[in-house]
Design an enzyme around this catalytic site. Structure first.
Site: not given
Ligand code: MLT
Length: 209
Positions: A106, A187, A156
């Protein structure tokens, strides 16, 4: 540990000389301990270098400032990528390790992508999990065949559709050897991420550094 560039970090020594060192880069709200277990799972015996992001967003560590979710302060991205590059170079000298393969999740994947685009010599390659394009107009980097694995999630909610493919094209245009895999997930990471990252890293030669 804290180094001269003021990154709080963890360092775990290599258990195997032929395993590439990993630079572990956590997501928003994480810290230097977050990815240690993941690192050991995907590359047993690798030296692990794991800094904590120095930007705080409502108390949550990150690697650069953002203006809103998915909207980055690109000036800060560039500055922080260079800062992280200096940290890695200092840590390499201190701990005697080769250029690491970044493993970022991320926000950590986004700063790893920015590092590849601004100071590519710092990294031997990268695994970018749930990454986005970090700079709209990156400097002309020469990635000269550096291996990059991008693992994106089909559902996501944070990374807009098509963004990982844009990042993949951007890195490939700069000369990286990119593999993009889209997983049936969101995610969050899944076992599939671990398996794919582990198999890919096993094929990365520690001496590419
Ligand atoms: C970022 O800010 O880097 C991305 O939006 C991912 C996140 O940290 O949520």
């Amino acid at each position: 540990m804290t180094d001269a560039t003021s990154f709080v970090y963890r360092f775990e020594k290599a258990g195997r000389a032929d395993a590439p060192p990993l630079l572990l880069l956590h997501g928003t709200g994480g810290d230097e301990t977050d990815l240690l277990q993941l690192g050991a799972m995907i590359s047993p015996g690798s030296a692990l270098l794991s800094p904590r992001g120095r930007v705080l967003e409502h108390g949550m560590p990150r690697f650069f400032r953002r203006l809103a979710e998915g909207v980055f302060d690109e000036q800060d991205v560039r500055k922080r990528a260079l800062e992280l590059g200096e940290f890695v170079e200092g840590a390499r000298r201190r701990h005697g390790i080769a250029a690491p393969v970044a493993v970022g999740f991320s926000n950590g994947a986004n700063i790893a992508a920015a590092l590849l685009l601004t100071k590519p010599e710092v990294l031997a390659g990268a695994v970018l999990m749930r990454a986005m394009v970090p700079l709209s107009d990156p400097p002309k980097a020469r990635l000269d065949g550096k291996p990059v694995l991008i693992l994106s999630g089909q559902a996501d909610p944070i990374v807009p559709p098509g963004n990982a493919a844009r990042l993949s094209a951007m890195l490939a245009d700069a000369g990286a050897k990119v593999i993009l895999r889209t997983l049936p997930s969101g995610h969050q990471l899944s076992q599939a991420d671990v398996n794919l990252a582990r198999d890919w890293i096993a094929g990365v030669d520690a001496r590419v550094a």
